[in-house]
Design an enzyme around this catalytic site. Structure first.
Site, PDB file in Angstrom:
ATOM      1  N   LEU A  69       0.256   9.425  -3.267  1.00  0.00           N
ATOM      2  CA  LEU A  69      -1.401   8.729  -2.204  1.00  0.00           C
ATOM      3  C   LEU A  69      -1.060   7.104  -1.938  1.00  0.00           C
ATOM      4  O   LEU A  69      -1.616   6.867  -3.197  1.00  0.00           O
ATOM      5  CB  LEU A  69      -2.507   9.102  -2.245  1.00  0.00           C
ATOM      6  CG  LEU A  69      -2.329  11.385  -2.140  1.00  0.00           C
ATOM      7  CD1 LEU A  69      -4.325  11.616  -2.615  1.00  0.00           C
ATOM      8  CD2 LEU A  69      -2.048  11.365  -0.900  1.00  0.00           C
ATOM      9  N   GLU A  70      -0.704   6.715  -0.725  1.00  0.00           N
ATOM     10  CA  GLU A  70      -0.933   5.699  -0.348  1.00  0.00           C
ATOM     11  C   GLU A  70      -1.787   4.705  -0.235  1.00  0.00           C
ATOM     12  O   GLU A  70      -1.306   3.471   0.645  1.00  0.00           O
ATOM     13  CB  GLU A  70       0.389   5.222  -0.535  1.00  0.00           C
ATOM     14  CG  GLU A  70       1.468   6.122  -1.150  1.00  0.00           C
ATOM     15  CD  GLU A  70       3.660   4.779  -1.097  1.00  0.00           C
ATOM     16  OE1 GLU A  70       3.177   4.280   0.106  1.00  0.00           O
ATOM     17  OE2 GLU A  70       4.379   5.161  -2.027  1.00  0.00           O
TER      18      GLU A  70
END
Length: 572
Positions: free
Chosen positions: A397-398
């Site tokens: 997850l960015e």
């Protein structure tokens, strides 16, 4: 940005006339030696827990709403979203007594949150306190004293312009009763209805039930005993024996007491099954496999180079249900059917490889910020593991994570999948600069079930190393001094890997030659081939390296895996 940093020390019990005043049900206590009566402090705020929607509150146009999740207690909370030139202000006018001191308090979560009172009639007429972003519930407290003729005060909450939405729950304005109509005293909640058993594993059972108005928590009973307290309307009961029937009941709780237990439901745990796949080797190479066509060489899973021990299938897709994921095989990859893909997964596992589903990526995001979304993530991820044979999950997850609920999600998934589950993460460099970041907090919180964190040492620019010096992206020092932060921060060296692009086309910046990767691995494990930075000790159990992607590696003639793969497998 100008912010009001006013803080005051909250007070709790107040000494009146030399004796401690205690609130009692009648609202009257006797203090002092002469038997004089004083009114006990009350909460003069109405609908303080937002159990009745926005009743008694007024929010700037369209900015506020009552939500059922996440909540701190009960079944409601305020969610307000700043937009444009608005700061999402919500207000309530409370009735107060002149010349009196009140303690204003509330629990907040999310983006910037302010709590204050105006029109107090003394000093500047207003007080406030605030909190920056908070991923979990945090209490704000301040005090104010009313003027000689002040009979009402406006209390308020608001966020900050252009920042994330904030949440508020359990507001209190404790002080003398000003003669208004306070919220009624709580009554014992009613018995929960709708208790149902959901998914089971060999050691756990999922339960859910209907919300009860006025409840602040619930107790789940197993065979009439061992109550487990939960805040939401679902729970995963773990630590159970395989192939065993259990009886469950649930009760609702608040400050007035506990309801009767619900009707019982019976659920049987699954039989013990074999582990989900092969063990990850001591030193491992991780590669992301692209389930899409972006110009890199298209591969079927069977074509992934033999050097890769962990293959992260990229990526899962989110759904309209927060936290829930699905997997959609892209026709561009060339598979004739889903069955063919599943066969490739099984073949890789038979060859000793771990195949996991990756969540996130540059454009993908999954929102896990509540108990419900955490459970949805765990359930849907486990369903994919069962359907496709995946060995575990990769968290890539960015776009921001919530460590509290992501931790809950991963623990629920681990309880379902068992000890053989492979759990990897691929944070950006900024996410692992210190132990206070949400990614680092998550990693430490799941350290006992974490396989490896392969930080993306690219697309970041210069960063700080563990020695406090700044290092340029693309150097041996950059890789070693940043990896050092994670080990010094509490991760085991076996949980640390170096993530780099497989070719110059694999990332926007930060490509390093395989030789630099190998030098960094030698420096960290053997104190050999270091640059200017040299760790205080060697970490021979360092896990290995990761690359984006197996496809870009194939595009470049497998130069990365041919060089780095044997080197990783030859580490001490």
């Amino acid at each position: 940005m100008h912010v009001d940093r006013t803080t005051t020390r909250p007070h709790g019990r107040r000494w009146l006339g030399g004796a401690l005043a205690l609130a009692v049900g009648s609202g009257i206590v006797l203090v002092g030696g002469a038997g004089t009566a004083q009114a006990a402090d009350v909460n003069v705020a109405r609908n303080a827990g937002f159990e009745n929607g926005l009743a008694n509150w007024a929010c700037s146009t369209g900015s506020g709403a009552a939500v059922s999740s996440p909540v701190r207690t009960g079944t409601g909370a305020l969610r307000a979203a700043p937009a444009g030139l608005g700061n999402a202000k919500c207000v309530q006018t409370v009735t107060v007594k002149p010349n009196s001191t009140y303690t204003l308090s509330a629990w907040v979560q999310g983006g910037y949150a302010y709590l204050g009172a105006s029109g107090t009639g003394t000093g500047t007429g207003s007080v406030s306190t605030w909190s920056p972003d908070s991923p979990s519930w945090k209490q704000l407290t301040t005090t104010f004293t009313t003027g000689a003729s002040t009979t009402s005060v406006e209390i308020y909450t608001h966020g900050w312009y252009g920042t994330s939405p904030y949440l508020v729950d359990d507001v209190s304005v404790f002080g003398p009763d000003g003669g208004g109509v306070p919220d009624p005293d709580p009554v014992v909640p009613t018995t929960p209805a709708g208790l149902a058993a959901g998914g089971t594993t060999s050691s756990s059972v999922d339960l859910s039930w209907g919300a009860v108005s006025g409840a602040t928590s619930y107790k789940v009973y197993r065979d009439g005993a061992s109550p487990q307290t939960v805040s939401g309307t679902s729970a995963t009961i773990t630590g159970l024996a395989a192939d065993t029937a259990y009886q469950f009941q649930v009760s609702a709780v608040n400050s007035a007491g506990e309801s009767a237990k619900s009707a019982a439901v019976t659920a049987r745990t699954a039989k013990n099954q074999t582990g989900p796949g092969p063990a990850v080797p001591k030193h491992a190479v991780t590669g992301y496999w692209q389930n899409f066509d972006n110009g890199a060489a298209k591969q079927k899973l069977r074509d992934v180079q033999a050097a890769y021990d962990i293959i992260a299938v990229s990526f899962a897709d989110s759904t309209a249900t927060p936290g829930q994921i699905v997997f959609n095989l892209d026709p561009a990859v060339g598979y004739s059917s889903v069955a063919e893909f599943k066969s490739d997964v099984a073949a890789k596992k038979a060859a000793g490889k771990s195949v996991i589903i990756s969540v996130g990526g540059e454009k993908g995001n999954v929102t896990i910020n509540s108990d419900a979304s955490a459970t949805a993530f765990a359930n849907s991820t486990y369903a994919l593991m069962q359907e496709y044979g995946f060995n575990g999950v990769d968290i890539d997850l960015e776009h921001g994570i919530n460590s509290t609920y992501l931790t809950k999600a991963l623990r629920q998934l681990s309880a379902k999948a068992g000890s053989g589950m492979v759990l990897t993460m691929a944070p950006q460099t900024i996410d692992m600069q210190n132990t206070g970041t949400e990614y680092f907090k998550t990693a430490l919180a799941v350290k006992d079930i974490l396989t490896v964190i392969n930080t993306q040492y690219y697309n970041s620019g210069s960063m700080l190393g563990c020695d406090g010096k700044v290092y340029s992206q693309g150097s041996v020092d950059f890789l070693t001094a940043l990896a050092c932060i994670q080990i010094q921060g509490g991760l085991d060296p076996s949980q640390v890997g170096l993530g780099v692009p497989a070719s110059t086309r694999g990332a926007g910046s930060g490509y390093v030659s395989p030789q630099i990767v190998n030098n960094a691995l030698d420096c960290l494990t053997k104190l050999a081939n270091c640059g200017n930075f040299k760790p205080a000790q060697a970490w021979p159990s360092l896990r290995g390296a990761m690359t984006w992607s197996t496809n870009w590696d194939a595009t470049a003639g497998n130069a990365w895996s041919n060089a780095v793969g044997p080197h990783v497998h030859g580490l001490p």
